[in-house]
Design a protein around this motif. Structure first.
Motif, PDB file in Angstrom:
ATOM      1  N   ALA A 163       0.811  -1.215   0.000  1.00 19.16           N
ATOM      2  CA  ALA A 163       0.000   0.000   0.000  1.00 19.16           C
ATOM      3  C   ALA A 163       0.842   1.261   0.000  1.00 19.16           C
ATOM      4  CB  ALA A 163      -0.931   0.004   1.215  1.00 19.16           C
ATOM      5  N   VAL A 164       2.098   1.151   0.414  1.00 20.46           N
ATOM      6  CA  VAL A 164       2.990   2.317   0.479  1.00 20.46           C
ATOM      7  C   VAL A 164       4.314   1.974  -0.190  1.00 20.46           C
ATOM      8  CG1 VAL A 164       1.950   3.242   2.582  1.00 20.46           C
ATOM      9  CG2 VAL A 164       3.863   1.625   2.757  1.00 20.46           C
ATOM     10  N   THR A 165       5.098   3.014  -0.490  1.00 20.02           N
ATOM     11  CA  THR A 165       6.413   2.813  -1.082  1.00 20.02           C
ATOM     12  C   THR A 165       7.430   3.631  -0.289  1.00 20.02           C
ATOM     13  OG1 THR A 165       6.150   4.669  -2.618  1.00 20.02           O
ATOM     14  CG2 THR A 165       5.400   2.508  -3.370  1.00 20.02           C
ATOM     15  N   THR A 166       8.674   3.599  -0.748  1.00 23.22           N
ATOM     16  CA  THR A 166       9.738   4.345  -0.086  1.00 23.22           C
ATOM     17  C   THR A 166      10.628   5.004  -1.130  1.00 23.22           C
ATOM     18  OG1 THR A 166      11.588   4.197   1.478  1.00 23.22           O
ATOM     19  CG2 THR A 166      11.237   2.316   0.003  1.00 23.22           C
ATOM     20  N   SER A 167      11.288   6.073  -0.726  1.00 18.24           N
ATOM     21  CA  SER A 167      12.221   6.754  -1.632  1.00 18.24           C
ATOM     22  C   SER A 167      13.624   6.188  -1.530  1.00 18.24           C
ATOM     23  CB  SER A 167      12.260   8.249  -1.295  1.00 18.24           C
ATOM     24  OG  SER A 167      12.711   8.451   0.035  1.00 18.24           O
ATOM     25  N   PHE A 168      13.870   5.313  -0.549  1.00 16.77           N
ATOM     26  CA  PHE A 168      15.203   4.733  -0.368  1.00 16.77           C
ATOM     27  C   PHE A 168      15.377   3.542  -1.309  1.00 16.77           C
ATOM     28  CE2 PHE A 168      14.189   6.731   3.670  1.00 16.77           C
ATOM     29  CZ  PHE A 168      15.353   7.438   3.953  1.00 16.77           C
ATOM     30  N   PRO A 169      16.301   3.596  -2.245  1.00 14.82           N
ATOM     31  CA  PRO A 169      16.511   2.453  -3.126  1.00 14.82           C
ATOM     32  C   PRO A 169      17.128   1.284  -2.362  1.00 14.82           C
ATOM     33  CG  PRO A 169      18.189   4.118  -3.517  1.00 14.82           C
ATOM     34  CD  PRO A 169      17.210   4.723  -2.559  1.00 14.82           C
ATOM     35  N   ILE A 174      23.126   3.277   6.293  1.00 16.79           N
ATOM     36  CA  ILE A 174      23.442   4.420   7.146  1.00 16.79           C
ATOM     37  C   ILE A 174      24.894   4.279   7.586  1.00 16.79           C
ATOM     38  CG2 ILE A 174      22.879   5.645   9.277  1.00 16.79           C
ATOM     39  CD1 ILE A 174      20.085   4.363   9.067  1.00 16.79           C
ATOM     40  N   LEU A 175      25.723   5.212   7.161  1.00 18.55           N
ATOM     41  CA  LEU A 175      27.136   5.165   7.551  1.00 18.55           C
ATOM     42  C   LEU A 175      27.358   5.775   8.926  1.00 18.55           C
ATOM     43  CD1 LEU A 175      28.919   6.119   4.193  1.00 18.55           C
ATOM     44  CD2 LEU A 175      28.443   3.848   5.129  1.00 18.55           C
ATOM     45  N   GLY A 225      24.829   4.207  -0.917  1.00 16.56           N
ATOM     46  CA  GLY A 225      23.957   3.362  -1.720  1.00 16.56           C
ATOM     47  C   GLY A 225      23.603   4.016  -3.039  1.00 16.56           C
ATOM     48  N   PRO A 226      22.769   3.346  -3.833  1.00 16.81           N
ATOM     49  CA  PRO A 226      22.448   3.831  -5.196  1.00 16.81           C
ATOM     50  C   PRO A 226      21.405   4.944  -5.205  1.00 16.81           C
ATOM     51  CG  PRO A 226      21.307   1.771  -4.773  1.00 16.81           C
ATOM     52  CD  PRO A 226      22.150   2.036  -3.552  1.00 16.81           C
ATOM     53  N   ILE A 227      21.649   6.021  -4.473  1.00 18.07           N
ATOM     54  CA  ILE A 227      20.716   7.151  -4.438  1.00 18.07           C
ATOM     55  C   ILE A 227      20.992   8.064  -5.629  1.00 18.07           C
ATOM     56  CG2 ILE A 227      19.979   9.160  -3.111  1.00 18.07           C
ATOM     57  CD1 ILE A 227      20.853   7.635  -0.580  1.00 18.07           C
ATOM     58  N   GLN A 241      23.930  13.602   3.884  1.00 17.40           N
ATOM     59  CA  GLN A 241      25.086  13.391   3.015  1.00 17.40           C
ATOM     60  C   GLN A 241      24.965  12.032   2.333  1.00 17.40           C
ATOM     61  OE1 GLN A 241      28.460  13.628   5.649  1.00 17.40           O
ATOM     62  NE2 GLN A 241      28.346  15.866   5.850  1.00 17.40           N
ATOM     63  N   VAL A 242      25.611  11.898   1.205  1.00 13.72           N
ATOM     64  CA  VAL A 242      25.713  10.604   0.520  1.00 13.72           C
ATOM     65  C   VAL A 242      27.196  10.328   0.317  1.00 13.72           C
ATOM     66  CG1 VAL A 242      25.204   9.291  -1.566  1.00 13.72           C
ATOM     67  CG2 VAL A 242      23.466  10.820  -0.601  1.00 13.72           C
TER      68      VAL A 242
END
Length: 591
Positions: free
Chosen positions: A246-252, A257-258, A272-274, A307-308
């Motif tokens: 029913a829901v999704t996420t923006s995190f691929p 988390i570093l 990650g692949p952001i 940060q990424v």
């Protein structure tokens, strides 16, 4: 069980803090060896390995259970209580519990699966037969069942008696070991209150991804990580079963988390692949992080820097102006003599424009769209819709003699359940097409008496008969939409009757119950079943319906001569009459 204060150890800096922790656990271990099962040491917050300090604003108060090994001098009850303490400490130290088990039990027992939660005052029932050396002894633990914590971290309240049987055997040299026991962890209510936190996570609604949907879990805190880290680590995983599909996420997938650190601002370093070049991904990810931290009183009022791989990605300023939890118009309405009126803060106001504001008979169950521009009502032949304009007119859009009261979705569609044909119907005014059927296989054969979509556009409350309320969710997309994921929310005993249900916000549902003894109004958290009673002492007449939007709660009361509307005051304890007579059916857009 003994309780000790954390010993004070001199020293400063990272190395000194590490020695301080080591000394603390060594002293506690020495103290509990003289005790009987466990100790609880207070820790000011889940400690981060990089900042094992005491006042981290990203943490929550926490007490760590330290269990000890079974002792030669312990009898059956002491051994079983020691086993319970080892279960409470298992997540932090899994090495102690196996020492309570025989090799046979150690090979069979599994900690995975739902966690059983019972009341604190359980009873140990010892065997009545005379004990012989080496003989197996069956010991029963009896208590009241409180809840189940599933593997997806969802908390499900339960009730009734709980009973578990444990087989113990005396070992050479003294003491006992457990030969047979139920699989899974058994915790007391106090264990859960000590080590778990009720936590709201925020995902994206599945279709439009323009709104956040709350998912409530119980997170187990650890002394080696901050509460903020625990929240975001869980946010990277799938939602609970109630919102699966029913829901999704923006995190691929693959996001990690570093680190998380804080001073004047909170700095979160991800990997990650952001897609760092996609502004829509940035906005969604930032919103999920902000609300998941701030709604749990973490990082509130501080800038959040994301940060990424150590490189600046996004900055979220406190009190950012957005509409991620926008519900609908906050205008209240009521009905008098079949005509719909606006309701001001102080009481009655003018009628709405168009035919809905004109007195008429045979219309009931009014429902307003998100922006308050369209109104729906039930008649003897179906459901009709009218625009709130001078040029509006009533038009029957769904036919049926046995339909539930209409409910609007935030996307502008109108829903009802056809009781005669056991069909869930959706009408889209913008399409110009006939109502479409939506799959809801779990409702087939049930007496569906009420159906209301939450303002998040995902959750749906379904009432069956007069005594049962379930919460479901709309899953899938477009033509594949389905109503499923049903979970029981509440039931009433024989002789009681659920009179009305109404969404107050995304998390809470108001449930009005009547009985011979009187009426009760409860606000229930649909995520974990937590119930808060709303007093009705000031309402001197029987309540027939309720409506709510966030902090505002309205109720229709039926007097001998007419109907009146009450509003719940800000103290959440008292009510004030807003309209004295000829006023009923209070309503807000959606919900």
């Amino acid at each position: 069980m003994t309780r000790t204060r954390r010993p004070a150890v001199a020293g400063t800096g990272r190395r000194a803090r590490a020695w301080r922790l080591a000394a603390m656990f060594a002293i506690v271990a020495a103290m509990v060896l003289a005790g009987s099962g466990c100790t609880v040491i207070p820790v000011t917050g889940p400690l981060n390995l990089n900042e094992a300090g005491s006042n981290d604003p990203l943490s929550k108060p926490f007490q760590r259970m330290i269990a000890i090994l079974p002792q030669k001098t312990w009898g059956l009850e002491q051994t079983l209580r020691g086993l319970q303490a080892a279960m409470a400490a298992y997540a932090d130290d899994p090495t102690v519990l196996p020492q309570y088990l025989t090799p046979e039990a150690r090979a069979k027992w599994n900690a995975s699966g739902p966690v059983t939660v019972i009341e604190d005052d359980s009873e140990v029932v010892l065997p009545t037969a005379r004990e012989e050396p080496g003989q197996e002894q069956k010991v029963t633990l009896k208590g009241r069942w409180v809840a189940r914590i599933n593997e997806d971290d969802s908390y499900v309240p339960t009730g009734g008696p709980w009973e578990g049987t444990f087989e113990l055997v005396q070992v050479q040299g003294g003491g006992y070991r457990v030969k047979s026991l139920p699989n899974g962890l058994l915790l007391t209510h106090a264990d859960v209150a000590r080590a778990y936190r009720a936590t709201n996570l925020y995902y994206l609604n599945g279709n439009t991804r323009d709104r956040l949907v709350v998912d409530r879990v119980r997170l187990r805190l650890r002394p080696t990580e901050t509460y903020a880290h625990a929240i975001l680590q869980r946010l990277l995983k799938n939602p609970t079963g109630a919102l699966q599909g029913a829901v999704t996420t923006s995190f691929p997938p693959g996001t990690k988390i570093l680190s998380i650190r804080s001073d004047e601002r909170v700095v979160i370093n991800l990997s990650g692949p952001i897609d760092t070049l996609d502004p829509s991904t940035e906005a969604l990810l930032k919103a999920q992080i902000r609300y998941s931290l701030n709604k749990n009183e973490i990082a509130k009022g501080r800038t959040i820097e994301i940060q990424v791989d150590g490189e600046p990605y996004s900055v979220d300023q406190p009190n950012s102006d957005d509409q991620w939890l926008d519900d609908s118009s906050d205008t209240a309405y009521y009905v008098t003599k079949g005509a719909v009126h606006y309701m001001g803060k102080d009481g009655p106001s003018v009628a709405v424009p168009g035919p809905a504001g004109e007195p008429r008979e045979g219309y009931s169950g009014y429902a307003l769209s998100k922006d308050g521009t369209q109104i729906a009502a039930k008649t003897s032949t179906g459901i009709s819709v009218a625009g709130l304009t001078a040029q509006g007119r009533w038009q029957e859009v769904i036919q049926g003699a046995k339909l539930t009261l209409p409910t609007w979705h935030r996307d502008g569609s109108l829903w009802t359940y056809d009781q005669e044909n056991s069909v869930l119907l959706r009408y889209d005014p913008s399409s110009g097409k006939a109502p479409e059927r939506v799959a809801a296989p779990k409702l087939t054969g049930l007496d569906v008496t009420r159906l209301r979509i939450a303002r998040d556009g995902v959750r749906v409350v379904v009432m069956t008969g007069e005594n049962t309320v379930q919460i479901g969710a709309l899953t899938g997309e477009a033509g594949g939409t389905m109503l499923g994921n049903f979970q029981l929310l509440t039931t009433t005993t024989a002789g009681n009757k659920i009179l009305d249900v109404a969404w107050s916000d995304d998390e809470h549902l108001l449930v009005l119950v009547g009985s011979k003894a009187g009426q009760t109004l409860n606000e229930i958290n649909v995520g974990d079943g937590e119930v808060v009673g709303v007093p009705l002492n000031d309402v001197n007449d029987p309540v027939t319906s309720v409506a709510a939007l966030d902090d505002r709660v309205l109720a229709e009361a039926d007097t001998d001569q007419s109907t009146k509307i009450y509003e719940l005051n800000q103290d959440r304890q008292t009510w004030t009459v807003k309209i004295e007579s000829d006023a009923g059916s209070p309503l807000f857009p959606l919900g």
